[in-house]
Design a protein around this motif. Structure first.
Motif, PDB file in Angstrom:
ATOM      1  N   PHE A 152       0.843  -1.190   0.000  1.00  0.00           N
ATOM      2  CA  PHE A 152       0.000   0.000   0.000  1.00  0.00           C
ATOM      3  C   PHE A 152       0.878   1.239   0.000  1.00  0.00           C
ATOM      4  O   PHE A 152       2.090   1.157   0.195  1.00  0.00           O
ATOM      5  CB  PHE A 152      -0.985   0.019   1.187  1.00  0.00           C
ATOM      6  CG  PHE A 152      -0.362   0.104   2.555  1.00  0.00           C
ATOM      7  CD1 PHE A 152      -0.072   1.341   3.141  1.00  0.00           C
ATOM      8  CD2 PHE A 152      -0.086  -1.047   3.277  1.00  0.00           C
ATOM      9  CE1 PHE A 152       0.482   1.416   4.405  1.00  0.00           C
ATOM     10  CE2 PHE A 152       0.468  -0.982   4.554  1.00  0.00           C
ATOM     11  CZ  PHE A 152       0.752   0.263   5.115  1.00  0.00           C
ATOM     12  N   VAL A 153       0.252   2.386  -0.230  1.00  0.00           N
ATOM     13  CA  VAL A 153       0.928   3.680  -0.180  1.00  0.00           C
ATOM     14  C   VAL A 153       0.340   4.463   0.983  1.00  0.00           C
ATOM     15  O   VAL A 153      -0.882   4.545   1.121  1.00  0.00           O
ATOM     16  CB  VAL A 153       0.733   4.470  -1.494  1.00  0.00           C
ATOM     17  CG1 VAL A 153       1.258   5.889  -1.368  1.00  0.00           C
ATOM     18  CG2 VAL A 153       1.402   3.746  -2.656  1.00  0.00           C
ATOM     19  N   VAL A 182       1.413  -0.815  11.286  1.00  0.00           N
ATOM     20  CA  VAL A 182       1.955  -2.178  11.361  1.00  0.00           C
ATOM     21  C   VAL A 182       0.818  -3.187  11.293  1.00  0.00           C
ATOM     22  O   VAL A 182       0.889  -4.170  10.543  1.00  0.00           O
ATOM     23  CB  VAL A 182       2.814  -2.373  12.630  1.00  0.00           C
ATOM     24  CG1 VAL A 182       3.180  -3.843  12.815  1.00  0.00           C
ATOM     25  CG2 VAL A 182       4.079  -1.518  12.544  1.00  0.00           C
ATOM     26  N   ASP A 183      -0.251  -2.963  12.053  1.00  0.00           N
ATOM     27  CA  ASP A 183      -1.403  -3.871  11.999  1.00  0.00           C
ATOM     28  C   ASP A 183      -1.975  -3.946  10.586  1.00  0.00           C
ATOM     29  O   ASP A 183      -2.332  -5.026  10.100  1.00  0.00           O
ATOM     30  CB  ASP A 183      -2.494  -3.415  12.963  1.00  0.00           C
ATOM     31  CG  ASP A 183      -2.127  -3.602  14.422  1.00  0.00           C
ATOM     32  OD1 ASP A 183      -1.098  -4.254  14.720  1.00  0.00           O
ATOM     33  OD2 ASP A 183      -2.874  -3.090  15.275  1.00  0.00           O
ATOM     34  N   LEU A 184      -2.064  -2.800   9.923  1.00  0.00           N
ATOM     35  CA  LEU A 184      -2.579  -2.762   8.554  1.00  0.00           C
ATOM     36  C   LEU A 184      -1.676  -3.555   7.615  1.00  0.00           C
ATOM     37  O   LEU A 184      -2.153  -4.363   6.806  1.00  0.00           O
ATOM     38  CB  LEU A 184      -2.711  -1.318   8.076  1.00  0.00           C
ATOM     39  CG  LEU A 184      -3.232  -1.124   6.655  1.00  0.00           C
ATOM     40  CD1 LEU A 184      -4.668  -1.635   6.528  1.00  0.00           C
ATOM     41  CD2 LEU A 184      -3.146   0.346   6.265  1.00  0.00           C
ATOM     42  N   ALA A 185      -0.372  -3.355   7.720  1.00  0.00           N
ATOM     43  CA  ALA A 185       0.568  -4.075   6.854  1.00  0.00           C
ATOM     44  C   ALA A 185       0.461  -5.589   7.066  1.00  0.00           C
ATOM     45  O   ALA A 185       0.439  -6.360   6.094  1.00  0.00           O
ATOM     46  CB  ALA A 185       1.991  -3.590   7.115  1.00  0.00           C
ATOM     47  N   VAL A 186       0.361  -6.001   8.310  1.00  0.00           N
ATOM     48  CA  VAL A 186       0.252  -7.431   8.611  1.00  0.00           C
ATOM     49  C   VAL A 186      -1.024  -8.004   8.006  1.00  0.00           C
ATOM     50  O   VAL A 186      -1.013  -9.031   7.319  1.00  0.00           O
ATOM     51  CB  VAL A 186       0.311  -7.682  10.139  1.00  0.00           C
ATOM     52  CG1 VAL A 186      -0.101  -9.116  10.484  1.00  0.00           C
ATOM     53  CG2 VAL A 186       1.705  -7.367  10.677  1.00  0.00           C
ATOM     54  N   LYS A 187      -2.148  -7.342   8.263  1.00  0.00           N
ATOM     55  CA  LYS A 187      -3.427  -7.867   7.771  1.00  0.00           C
ATOM     56  C   LYS A 187      -3.487  -7.878   6.241  1.00  0.00           C
ATOM     57  O   LYS A 187      -3.938  -8.859   5.644  1.00  0.00           O
ATOM     58  CB  LYS A 187      -4.590  -7.085   8.356  1.00  0.00           C
ATOM     59  CG  LYS A 187      -4.815  -7.401   9.829  1.00  0.00           C
ATOM     60  CD  LYS A 187      -6.172  -6.974  10.291  1.00  0.00           C
ATOM     61  CE  LYS A 187      -6.395  -7.340  11.732  1.00  0.00           C
ATOM     62  NZ  LYS A 187      -6.871  -8.694  11.928  1.00  0.00           N
ATOM     63  N   LEU A 207      -8.186   3.661  12.545  1.00  0.00           N
ATOM     64  CA  LEU A 207      -8.448   3.745  11.114  1.00  0.00           C
ATOM     65  C   LEU A 207      -9.907   4.088  10.835  1.00  0.00           C
ATOM     66  O   LEU A 207     -10.809   3.701  11.571  1.00  0.00           O
ATOM     67  CB  LEU A 207      -8.097   2.431  10.412  1.00  0.00           C
ATOM     68  CG  LEU A 207      -6.633   2.008  10.473  1.00  0.00           C
ATOM     69  CD1 LEU A 207      -6.410   0.770   9.611  1.00  0.00           C
ATOM     70  CD2 LEU A 207      -5.697   3.130  10.072  1.00  0.00           C
ATOM     71  N   CYS A 208     -10.103   4.823   9.751  1.00  0.00           N
ATOM     72  CA  CYS A 208     -11.432   5.175   9.239  1.00  0.00           C
ATOM     73  C   CYS A 208     -11.482   4.763   7.778  1.00  0.00           C
ATOM     74  O   CYS A 208     -10.459   4.727   7.098  1.00  0.00           O
ATOM     75  CB  CYS A 208     -11.671   6.685   9.299  1.00  0.00           C
ATOM     76  SG  CYS A 208     -11.457   7.423  10.905  1.00  0.00           S
TER      77      CYS A 208
END
Length: 169
Positions: free
Chosen positions: A74-75, A133-138, A151-152
């Motif tokens: 992602f960016v 980090v949570d976003l990257a992992v998921k 997050l929204c």
């Protein structure tokens, strides 16, 4: 916001006219410590008078080509209110070139998440170290990322705002 699992561990982080961006340096560090390959892009320097010259279409095209070459998960774009329109322009160009989420964070997205959710796929409100980090992992596992605190995002023409994490001490 469920994706197919992606093999890339690369993430592109962008900020505008701020070579000393504390946020980008911090996010880069936490992503790297978590096993990801962050790429920080400090888009354009201030001119000699410490003012921001508008980005040209050629500069934006070069940025998008760099992002395509990196092939990120992602960016992430961190920005202040002054650069809202630039964030919109770059997000539109990234979306037209790649099928990856664009995440906005920083001062403007934190104070105007509803506005920002109309343009970004994901908006981070407040501190982003844990959320990114949570976003990257998921996303790397193809898991649903809609429950991550701070997050929204848009769902069914409304903005969903997750709970906020406790502030980092």
């Amino acid at each position: 916001m469920k994706n197919k699992a992606r093999s890339s561990t690369s993430i592109v982080l962008i900020t505008f006219y701020d070579m000393d961006s504390f946020a980008i340096h911090t996010l880069h560090s936490v992503l790297k410590k978590s096993g990801f390959s962050p790429h920080s892009v400090f888009f354009k320097r201030l001119n000699i008078n410490s003012t921001a010259e508008p980005a040209t279409e050629e500069e934006i095209a070069t940025l998008v080509e760099l992002i395509k070459k990196i092939g990120p998960l992602f960016v992430g774009i961190s920005f202040r209110s002054t650069f809202f329109n630039l964030a919109c322009r770059i997000t539109a160009r990234v979306r037209s070139a790649l099928d990856i989420p664009v995440v906005w964070g920083g001062i403007h997205p934190t104070i105007r998440p509803d506005q920002c959710a109309q343009f970004a796929d994901i908006v981070c409100v407040g501190e982003g170290e844990g959320a990114i980090v949570d976003l990257a992992v998921k996303l790397s596992k193809g898991e649903d990322a809609r429950s991550i605190p701070n997050l929204c995002f848009r769902r069914d023409n409304r903005v969903v705002k997750n709970d906020l994490r406790f502030l980092v001490q």
